[in-house]
Design a protein around this motif. Structure first.
Motif, PDB file in Angstrom:
ATOM      1  N   HIS A 169      -9.839  -2.477  -0.023  1.00 57.35           N
ATOM      2  CA  HIS A 169      -9.183  -1.930   1.165  1.00 57.35           C
ATOM      3  C   HIS A 169      -8.264  -0.767   0.828  1.00 57.35           C
ATOM      4  CE1 HIS A 169      -7.012  -1.696   4.973  1.00 57.35           C
ATOM      5  NE2 HIS A 169      -5.889  -1.751   4.270  1.00 57.35           N
ATOM      6  N   ALA A 170      -7.304  -1.010  -0.081  1.00 58.05           N
ATOM      7  CA  ALA A 170      -6.264  -0.015  -0.377  1.00 58.05           C
ATOM      8  C   ALA A 170      -6.711   1.010  -1.404  1.00 58.05           C
ATOM      9  CB  ALA A 170      -4.999  -0.720  -0.873  1.00 58.05           C
ATOM     10  N   GLY A 171      -7.845   0.760  -2.045  1.00 62.88           N
ATOM     11  CA  GLY A 171      -8.355   1.691  -3.037  1.00 62.88           C
ATOM     12  C   GLY A 171      -9.572   2.440  -2.527  1.00 62.88           C
ATOM     13  N   LEU A 172     -10.719   1.813  -2.582  1.00 67.55           N
ATOM     14  CA  LEU A 172     -11.985   2.470  -2.259  1.00 67.55           C
ATOM     15  C   LEU A 172     -12.057   2.967  -0.818  1.00 67.55           C
ATOM     16  CD1 LEU A 172     -14.335   0.003  -4.149  1.00 67.55           C
ATOM     17  CD2 LEU A 172     -13.909   2.384  -4.781  1.00 67.55           C
ATOM     18  N   ALA A 173     -11.769   2.091   0.148  1.00 63.18           N
ATOM     19  CA  ALA A 173     -11.885   2.487   1.560  1.00 63.18           C
ATOM     20  C   ALA A 173     -10.803   3.493   1.939  1.00 63.18           C
ATOM     21  CB  ALA A 173     -11.812   1.256   2.460  1.00 63.18           C
ATOM     22  N   PHE A 174      -9.569   3.213   1.546  1.00 64.74           N
ATOM     23  CA  PHE A 174      -8.458   4.109   1.878  1.00 64.74           C
ATOM     24  C   PHE A 174      -8.672   5.483   1.243  1.00 64.74           C
ATOM     25  CE2 PHE A 174      -4.310   5.969   2.000  1.00 64.74           C
ATOM     26  CZ  PHE A 174      -3.650   5.385   3.073  1.00 64.74           C
ATOM     27  N   ALA A 175      -9.065   5.495  -0.031  1.00 71.45           N
ATOM     28  CA  ALA A 175      -9.266   6.761  -0.732  1.00 71.45           C
ATOM     29  C   ALA A 175     -10.398   7.569  -0.119  1.00 71.45           C
ATOM     30  CB  ALA A 175      -9.541   6.501  -2.211  1.00 71.45           C
ATOM     31  N   SER A 176     -11.420   6.904   0.391  1.00 72.34           N
ATOM     32  CA  SER A 176     -12.540   7.624   1.006  1.00 72.34           C
ATOM     33  C   SER A 176     -12.070   8.443   2.200  1.00 72.34           C
ATOM     34  CB  SER A 176     -13.618   6.629   1.453  1.00 72.34           C
ATOM     35  OG  SER A 176     -14.180   5.959   0.337  1.00 72.34           O
ATOM     36  N   ILE A 177     -11.208   7.857   3.013  1.00 75.06           N
ATOM     37  CA  ILE A 177     -10.692   8.585   4.184  1.00 75.06           C
ATOM     38  C   ILE A 177      -9.634   9.602   3.751  1.00 75.06           C
ATOM     39  CG2 ILE A 177      -9.452   8.340   6.369  1.00 75.06           C
ATOM     40  CD1 ILE A 177     -10.839   5.665   6.747  1.00 75.06           C
ATOM     41  N   ALA A 178      -8.793   9.215   2.792  1.00 71.70           N
ATOM     42  CA  ALA A 178      -7.741  10.128   2.330  1.00 71.70           C
ATOM     43  C   ALA A 178      -8.327  11.385   1.694  1.00 71.70           C
ATOM     44  CB  ALA A 178      -6.835   9.410   1.335  1.00 71.70           C
ATOM     45  N   LEU A 179      -9.433  11.240   0.949  1.00 74.40           N
ATOM     46  CA  LEU A 179     -10.035  12.379   0.269  1.00 74.40           C
ATOM     47  C   LEU A 179     -11.122  13.064   1.086  1.00 74.40           C
ATOM     48  CD1 LEU A 179     -10.411  11.072  -3.416  1.00 74.40           C
ATOM     49  CD2 LEU A 179      -8.488  12.271  -2.371  1.00 74.40           C
ATOM     50  N   ILE A 205       0.835  -1.205   0.000  1.00 75.03           N
ATOM     51  CA  ILE A 205       0.000   0.000   0.000  1.00 75.03           C
ATOM     52  C   ILE A 205       0.868   1.253   0.000  1.00 75.03           C
ATOM     53  CG2 ILE A 205      -1.921   1.187   1.124  1.00 75.03           C
ATOM     54  CD1 ILE A 205      -2.720  -1.450   2.380  1.00 75.03           C
ATOM     55  N   ARG A 206       2.023   1.175   0.659  1.00 75.55           N
ATOM     56  CA  ARG A 206       2.931   2.328   0.677  1.00 75.55           C
ATOM     57  C   ARG A 206       3.625   2.538  -0.672  1.00 75.55           C
ATOM     58  NH1 ARG A 206       3.295   0.717   6.107  1.00 75.55           N
ATOM     59  NH2 ARG A 206       2.958   2.453   7.588  1.00 75.55           N
ATOM     60  N   LYS A 207       3.467   1.623  -1.586  1.00 78.60           N
ATOM     61  CA  LYS A 207       3.966   1.830  -2.944  1.00 78.60           C
ATOM     62  C   LYS A 207       3.013   2.729  -3.729  1.00 78.60           C
ATOM     63  CE  LYS A 207       7.255  -1.151  -2.155  1.00 78.60           C
ATOM     64  NZ  LYS A 207       8.656  -0.714  -1.927  1.00 78.60           N
ATOM     65  N   VAL A 208       1.801   2.895  -3.174  1.00 76.34           N
ATOM     66  CA  VAL A 208       0.765   3.679  -3.853  1.00 76.34           C
ATOM     67  C   VAL A 208       0.468   4.980  -3.110  1.00 76.34           C
ATOM     68  CG1 VAL A 208      -1.650   3.651  -4.625  1.00 76.34           C
ATOM     69  CG2 VAL A 208      -0.261   1.562  -4.777  1.00 76.34           C
ATOM     70  N   TRP A 209       0.391   4.885  -1.781  1.00 77.33           N
ATOM     71  CA  TRP A 209      -0.009   6.026  -0.946  1.00 77.33           C
ATOM     72  C   TRP A 209       1.128   6.473  -0.030  1.00 77.33           C
ATOM     73  CZ3 TRP A 209      -4.750   8.246  -1.647  1.00 77.33           C
ATOM     74  CH2 TRP A 209      -5.750   7.486  -2.269  1.00 77.33           C
ATOM     75  N   ASN A 210       1.169   7.774   0.221  1.00 78.21           N
ATOM     76  CA  ASN A 210       2.058   8.324   1.241  1.00 78.21           C
ATOM     77  C   ASN A 210       1.368   8.270   2.598  1.00 78.21           C
ATOM     78  OD1 ASN A 210       4.217   9.173  -0.562  1.00 78.21           O
ATOM     79  ND2 ASN A 210       2.792  10.755  -1.283  1.00 78.21           N
ATOM     80  N   GLU A 211       2.155   8.479   3.644  1.00 74.80           N
ATOM     81  CA  GLU A 211       1.633   8.395   5.010  1.00 74.80           C
ATOM     82  C   GLU A 211       0.501   9.393   5.267  1.00 74.80           C
ATOM     83  OE1 GLU A 211       2.643   6.201   7.309  1.00 74.80           O
ATOM     84  OE2 GLU A 211       4.330   5.336   6.184  1.00 74.80           O
ATOM     85  N   ASP A 212       0.547  10.541   4.605  1.00 73.03           N
ATOM     86  CA  ASP A 212      -0.449  11.588   4.852  1.00 73.03           C
ATOM     87  C   ASP A 212      -1.695  11.447   3.981  1.00 73.03           C
ATOM     88  OD1 ASP A 212       0.584  12.246   2.401  1.00 73.03           O
ATOM     89  OD2 ASP A 212       1.100  14.317   2.903  1.00 73.03           O
ATOM     90  N   GLY A 213      -1.779  10.371   3.205  1.00 70.72           N
ATOM     91  CA  GLY A 213      -2.960  10.164   2.376  1.00 70.72           C
ATOM     92  C   GLY A 213      -2.864  10.750   0.988  1.00 70.72           C
ATOM     93  N   THR A 214      -1.722  11.313   0.624  1.00 66.72           N
ATOM     94  CA  THR A 214      -1.501  11.731  -0.758  1.00 66.72           C
ATOM     95  C   THR A 214      -0.947  10.540  -1.541  1.00 66.72           C
ATOM     96  OG1 THR A 214       0.717  12.545  -0.226  1.00 66.72           O
ATOM     97  CG2 THR A 214      -1.098  14.130  -0.130  1.00 66.72           C
ATOM     98  N   ARG A 215      -1.047  10.626  -2.857  1.00 65.46           N
ATOM     99  CA  ARG A 215      -0.639   9.497  -3.689  1.00 65.46           C
ATOM    100  C   ARG A 215       0.776   9.682  -4.227  1.00 65.46           C
ATOM    101  NH1 ARG A 215      -4.551   6.054  -5.570  1.00 65.46           N
ATOM    102  NH2 ARG A 215      -3.845   5.935  -7.744  1.00 65.46           N
ATOM    103  N   LYS A 216       1.454   8.559  -4.432  1.00 66.19           N
ATOM    104  CA  LYS A 216       2.768   8.586  -5.061  1.00 66.19           C
ATOM    105  C   LYS A 216       2.650   9.104  -6.491  1.00 66.19           C
ATOM    106  CE  LYS A 216       4.943   6.268  -1.681  1.00 66.19           C
ATOM    107  NZ  LYS A 216       6.059   6.801  -0.883  1.00 66.19           N
ATOM    108  N   ALA A 217       3.758   9.558  -7.038  1.00 65.30           N
ATOM    109  CA  ALA A 217       3.738  10.118  -8.389  1.00 65.30           C
ATOM    110  C   ALA A 217       3.309   9.093  -9.430  1.00 65.30           C
ATOM    111  CB  ALA A 217       5.117  10.677  -8.736  1.00 65.30           C
ATOM    112  N   ASP A 218       3.647   7.810  -9.217  1.00 72.44           N
ATOM    113  CA  ASP A 218       3.291   6.754 -10.167  1.00 72.44           C
ATOM    114  C   ASP A 218       2.259   5.802  -9.577  1.00 72.44           C
ATOM    115  OD1 ASP A 218       4.892   5.568  -8.255  1.00 72.44           O
ATOM    116  OD2 ASP A 218       6.018   4.344  -9.681  1.00 72.44           O
ATOM    117  N   ALA A 219       1.391   6.322  -8.720  1.00 71.73           N
ATOM    118  CA  ALA A 219       0.466   5.473  -7.959  1.00 71.73           C
ATOM    119  C   ALA A 219      -0.410   4.599  -8.846  1.00 71.73           C
ATOM    120  CB  ALA A 219      -0.413   6.356  -7.064  1.00 71.73           C
ATOM    121  N   THR A 220      -0.950   5.160  -9.926  1.00 67.39           N
ATOM    122  CA  THR A 220      -1.903   4.402 -10.733  1.00 67.39           C
ATOM    123  C   THR A 220      -1.205   3.303 -11.529  1.00 67.39           C
ATOM    124  OG1 THR A 220      -3.100   6.504 -10.951  1.00 67.39           O
ATOM    125  CG2 THR A 220      -3.900   4.667 -12.239  1.00 67.39           C
TER     126      THR A 220
END
Length: 460
Positions: free
Chosen positions: A169-179, A130-145
């Motif tokens: 888990h790492a997409g829909l649920a995580f993104a809901s809280i991150a955004l 998941i950390r290959k896609v998301w940063n700790e603060d809920g922003t996405r990595k430059a090549d996340a997609t």
């Protein structure tokens, strides 16, 4: 000196060859064919003709005891993996190893049990994907997609259900809280989700509607003092039978705005019934959620949600992942079919030597290559902020349809064995039906693209 004399001049070689002859078999052969005429014809052949005859008779390769090595099944025919960064290729290798080591040995058992193998979560945790896609603060990595796509591809080649668990888990649920979450909500949930110590689910689809839920959401929320009361149902919610929380989307009865809530497992008025009898994604545990006067504190309302706009943003982030599911599922089915065609014998030869089977395999490979290319480009567009809804919709339409066709060819290549779970293709064949329908049916996604290219809406 004649050409035949030139070829037989080295007497030692000729005598050595004569010494290898089985005279008894040679005598039996002479009784059936004109051996003298055959030898005379061979003596007048040129070098090219002799090589062709030698190949036809199996002289050299197979006859010398050396088994011809066949190509290893590989759906990446254009070498698209070689265009990735070293880190992306490493993640692909890690995911592949996890799927073959931890999932493949048990997936058929859990398919039959209609159950998710929770123990693979512990095996997945050390990969820290998941950390290959998301940063700790809920922003996405430059090549996340792109990274998400490669993870999804490698997972789906073996088992689509595992990719769905990860995507929810790492997409829909995580993104809901991150955004949609505020700083406190992100601090509470994101670290636990990154470490897979808290598993999330995403509750949007309802029993009466999936594609139209944006306009016809029946689940309601109403402010009551320092909390909210939720009522309604959500259906097909992956992970919900064992998740630590589910993000529930509901319409405010007072203002009509769509709001998001973190509903923790065990909350009174929140019940989950496991959906039984599926023929696709049986390892995914989908739930029917019923909310009956379910009270949620305002601190668990996603504070930064801006109505349906935030929900749409979450879906936009994850829609490319479903297109990648089609790529992985099709590629896995192709590689299984190719391996089978190289080994299975009928009518005295491997079925891969039959023209119609090769036609199936080439058609499948063409589908896989075009799907892979499209999704890789789509992911680059997403990571560079130029992907639009219609781009993701077209990728979903195309990959879902081509995946459906490809797994059908794969099942056909295996004949009757193609319906056996132990041969792998049957599971891909069934899972494709789910890919074809969720994250927007192909009909709805077609209309999204049609509206974009014509400027005219065909939606009712």
């Amino acid at each position: 000196m004649t050409k035949s004399a030139e070829r037989t001049q080295p007497g030692g070689d000729l005598m050595q060859l004569m010494g290898q002859l089985d005279l008894e078999k040679l005598g039996a052969l002479a009784g059936k064919v004109d051996l003298a005429g055959l030898l005379n014809a061979a003596a007048n052949m040129n070098e090219s003709q002799l090589k062709q005859l030698s190949k036809a008779l199996g002289v050299g390769g197979q006859a010398s005891g050396k088994k011809k090595e066949l190509p290893t099944p590989d759906g990446d025919f254009f070498g698209l993996m070689d265009t990735l960064t070293p880190e992306q290729r490493e993640v692909a290798t890690q995911t592949r190893g996890f799927m073959h080591g931890s999932v493949a040995p048990i997936m058929n058992e859990y398919w039959n049990r209609d159950e998710f193998p929770r123990q693979i979560i512990d095996a997945l945790r050390p990969l820290d994907l998941i950390r290959k896609v998301w940063n700790e603060d809920g922003t996405r990595k430059a090549d996340a997609t792109v990274m998400e796509g490669i993870i999804t591809l490698e997972a789906c080649k073996v088992d689509v259900s595992t990719a769905v668990f990860f995507g929810v888990h790492a997409g829909l649920a995580f993104a809901s809280i991150a955004l949609g979450g505020n700083a406190a909500q992100k601090a509470e949930w994101l670290p636990k989700m990154l470490d897979l110590n808290a598993i999330g689910a995403f509750g949007l689809t309802e029993p009466e509607g999936g594609s139209q839920v944006s306009q016809g959401m029946h689940t309601t929320c109403k402010r009551d003092g320092d909390g909210w009361v939720l009522n309604g149902q959500k259906k097909w919610i992956g992970n919900s039978t064992f998740s630590d929380f589910t993000v529930i989307w509901a319409r405010d009865v007072d203002g009509g705005e769509v709001r998001g809530f973190i509903v923790r497992a065990g909350t009174p008025g929140y019940e989950v019934e496991k959906i039984q009898g599926k023929i696709a994604l049986r390892i995914v545990e989908n739930g029917l959620i019923t909310l009956t006067d379910c009270r949620v504190p305002d601190s668990d309302r996603l504070q930064e949600v801006q109505g349906w706009r935030t929900t749409a943003d979450v879906l936009r982030l994850t829609r490319a992942g479903v297109a990648w599911q089609g790529v992985g599922c099709a590629m896995g089915a192709y590689e299984m079919a190719l391996k089978y065609a190289q080994e299975r014998k009928q009518f005295g030869k491997r079925i891969g030597e039959f023209q119609l089977i090769q036609n199936h395999l080439v058609h499948m490979l063409g589908n896989v290559t075009s799907m892979f290319t499209m999704c890789l480009r789509l992911s680059y567009m997403a990571d560079h902020g130029i992907m639009k809804d219609e781009h993701a919709a077209l990728a979903k339409v195309f990959t879902a349809a081509r995946c459906r066709e490809t797994v059908a060819f794969a099942r056909e290549t295996l004949g009757g064995n193609g319906i056996l779970l132990e041969n792998g293709v049957a599971k891909h064949f069934a899972d494709t039906e789910a890919i074809y329908s969720y994250e927007g049916t192909n009909e709805i996604n077609t209309l999204v693209v049609g509206r974009a290219v014509t400027g005219l809406s065909a939606f009712v």
